[in-house]
Design a protein around this motif. Sequence first.
Motif, short mmCIF file in Angstrom:
data_model
loop_
_atom_site.label_atom_id
_atom_site.label_comp_id
_atom_site.label_asym_id
_atom_site.label_seq_id
_atom_site.Cartn_x
_atom_site.Cartn_y
_atom_site.Cartn_z
N ALA A 250 1.39 -1.20 -0.16
CA ALA A 250 -0.25 -0.34 0.09
C ALA A 250 1.22 1.25 -0.32
CB ALA A 250 -1.06 0.17 1.23
N THR A 251 1.74 1.43 0.48
CA THR A 251 2.58 2.65 0.89
C THR A 251 4.48 2.43 -0.16
OG1 THR A 251 3.68 1.21 3.07
CG2 THR A 251 1.83 2.67 3.13
N SER A 252 4.65 0.98 -0.11
CA SER A 252 5.33 1.16 -0.82
C SER A 252 7.29 1.65 -0.01
CB SER A 252 5.70 2.08 -2.45
OG SER A 252 4.68 1.22 -3.16
N ARG A 253 6.87 1.23 1.42
CA ARG A 253 7.72 2.09 2.35
C ARG A 253 8.97 1.17 2.21
NH1 ARG A 253 6.11 7.73 5.22
NH2 ARG A 253 5.62 9.14 3.46
N VAL A 254 9.93 1.16 2.66
CA VAL A 254 11.02 -0.03 3.46
C VAL A 254 10.83 0.34 4.58
CG1 VAL A 254 13.45 -0.94 2.90
CG2 VAL A 254 11.95 -0.29 1.43
N SER A 255 10.60 1.61 5.07
CA SER A 255 10.20 1.82 6.42
C SER A 255 9.45 0.47 7.18
CB SER A 255 10.14 2.83 6.94
OG SER A 255 9.04 3.77 6.84
N TRP A 256 8.06 0.56 6.50
CA TRP A 256 7.71 -0.61 8.05
C TRP A 256 8.19 -1.97 7.85
CZ3 TRP A 256 3.24 1.14 10.18
CH2 TRP A 256 2.82 2.59 9.48
N ILE A 257 8.42 -2.33 6.49
CA ILE A 257 9.26 -3.75 6.35
C ILE A 257 10.29 -4.17 7.65
CG2 ILE A 257 10.76 -5.72 5.35
CD1 ILE A 257 8.22 -5.16 4.30
N ILE A 258 11.22 -2.45 7.70
CA ILE A 258 12.31 -2.51 9.07
C ILE A 258 11.56 -2.44 10.62
CG2 ILE A 258 14.35 -1.26 9.88
CD1 ILE A 258 14.77 -0.38 6.59
N ILE A 259 10.82 -1.80 10.50
CA ILE A 259 9.91 -2.30 11.55
C ILE A 259 9.38 -3.51 12.05
CG2 ILE A 259 7.97 -0.37 12.69
CD1 ILE A 259 8.84 1.85 11.56
N GLY A 260 8.83 -4.14 11.11
CA GLY A 260 8.22 -5.12 11.55
C GLY A 260 9.16 -6.26 11.52
N VAL A 261 10.31 -6.23 10.74
CA VAL A 261 11.27 -7.32 11.14
C VAL A 261 11.54 -6.97 12.53
CG1 VAL A 261 13.51 -7.69 10.55
CG2 VAL A 261 12.02 -7.44 8.77
N GLY A 262 11.57 -5.27 12.97
CA GLY A 262 12.08 -5.94 14.50
C GLY A 262 11.37 -5.98 14.96
N LEU A 263 9.77 -5.73 14.67
CA LEU A 263 8.70 -6.55 15.84
C LEU A 263 8.90 -7.63 15.70
CD1 LEU A 263 5.89 -3.92 15.00
CD2 LEU A 263 7.54 -4.07 17.25
N ILE A 264 9.26 -8.51 14.52
CA ILE A 264 9.09 -10.04 14.86
C ILE A 264 10.32 -10.32 15.49
CG2 ILE A 264 9.27 -12.05 13.79
CD1 ILE A 264 8.36 -10.57 10.86
N ALA A 265 11.58 -9.69 15.60
CA ALA A 265 12.31 -10.09 16.73
C ALA A 265 12.77 -10.25 17.20
CB ALA A 265 13.87 -9.36 15.86
N VAL A 266 11.86 -8.49 18.17
CA VAL A 266 12.01 -8.28 19.66
C VAL A 266 11.00 -9.71 20.24
CG1 VAL A 266 10.79 -6.93 21.53
CG2 VAL A 266 12.23 -6.08 19.59
N GLY A 267 9.50 -9.74 19.02
CA GLY A 267 8.61 -10.95 20.19
C GLY A 267 9.59 -12.28 19.59
N GLY A 268 9.62 -12.31 18.63
CA GLY A 268 10.26 -13.55 18.54
C GLY A 268 11.67 -14.10 19.99
#
Length: 464
Positions: A250-268
């Motif tokens: 929807a946004t074409s922004r890599v920042s969302w992917i980086i934030i998402g991966v960070g949340l996955i890492a923290v949650g994992g």
Amino acid sequence: MSQLLTVAKPRRNTELLLLVLALGMSAMANALVNLNLGRTFDNDFYTQMGILGVLAIGFHVVLRFKAKYADPVILPVVVALNGLGLAVIHRLDITFNDSAASRQWMWTSLAVVCAIAVVWFLRDHRILRRYTYISLLVSVVLLILPLLPFIGAGSVNGATVWISVGPFSFQPGEIAKITLAIFFAGYLSSNRDLILLAGKKIGRLQLPRTRDLAPMIVAWLASVGVLVFQRDLGSSILFFGLFMVMIYVATSRVSWIIIGVGLIAVGGVAAYQIFPHVARRIDVWVNAFDPAYIGADYGSFQVVEGLFGLANGGLLGTGLGQGSPEELPVANSDMIIAVIGEELGLIGLFAVLCLYALLVARGFRAALGTRDAFGKLLAVGLAFAVALQCFIIIGGVTRLIPLTGLTTPFLAAGGSSLLANWIIVALILKISDAARRPIDVSAANTPADPKPHIDKQQKEVPAS
């Protein structure tokens, strides 16, 4: 010099030819199972092949009337996968003296009928946008149902994801992935401009505003909730991954992917430290060939046996019905890919993966062609849900990632998964029909006609 604008053709005859090939492949797979196991072609064989043929051709006929411009490849691919799954489950029933194939035939019939109903009654996929927040509410209810008394089936293989209604059991989380995709598509298509408002910039990376992070935080918390309360690692990854991909599209922004991966890492990391069932999954994955883990409860025996089966299959496989899945736990659901890899070999397994890749690619193609943002996001989300589910389960079987309890779409035994994935196919077909359907340019440009109509005949429209 005038050029001609190419208009898409229905290509239903192409679909019919591919369906005949898919049905022939399914019949051959069932025939090989019977021949290699020394069984005759009884009435059940002809009845089951007839049922699959009627369902497939019936779906094809409905598409001719209700979605004649739909993608001609999607339905044959799904019929081929479903037919192969039925053959392999039938083969495993003979070995384990089970009746899973009969249940799978029942669920296949129900799933195809429901998919036909979606195509028949859903006039336009954009109607679903009206139910954006209702879809969110339905998703929450579906995810809570397994935790309720009386209706919840309790813990099954360590996960609390099933409900029981009389003699039937169902996994509502499978339907939740569809309703969540509808919610994400509706929310993101309506609020895209707000989400794109500039936030802080770090180097070349444009971060979203803090207030716009709320949807991702909610999705992250929901996935963690599934992990904590239902102990379902696979669904947790699927739900959050679905939202992360859709917001990136929807946004074409890599920042969302980086934030998402960070949340996955923290949650994992947190889940590994806090929850024993997550730590056990990781430890079993890392130490799969350690004898202490192979013999332990909920250990790595299942994964190791699956890897041995894949190795035994080699390049060409042992042949349908000639493998040795006797020692493989839940071979007809979690580990059906290992059975296919052993009996059809690396070539057969790659063929199955190519069918999945083709299905996902055609879903993305429908997203590219449709003219509305909601349809684009919904098609991407649904196609990606199938792709991610395949990656999670096949990656677990091959020990690329920890094994989870998801089912292989259309192949594995499981009625709720089969029903949900057939509905996904119906929705993608409706979106592809809207994407490929030609528009009557002359009527659309006539001021006297406020409601442009769809041309019912194929024409070549000259472009100036």
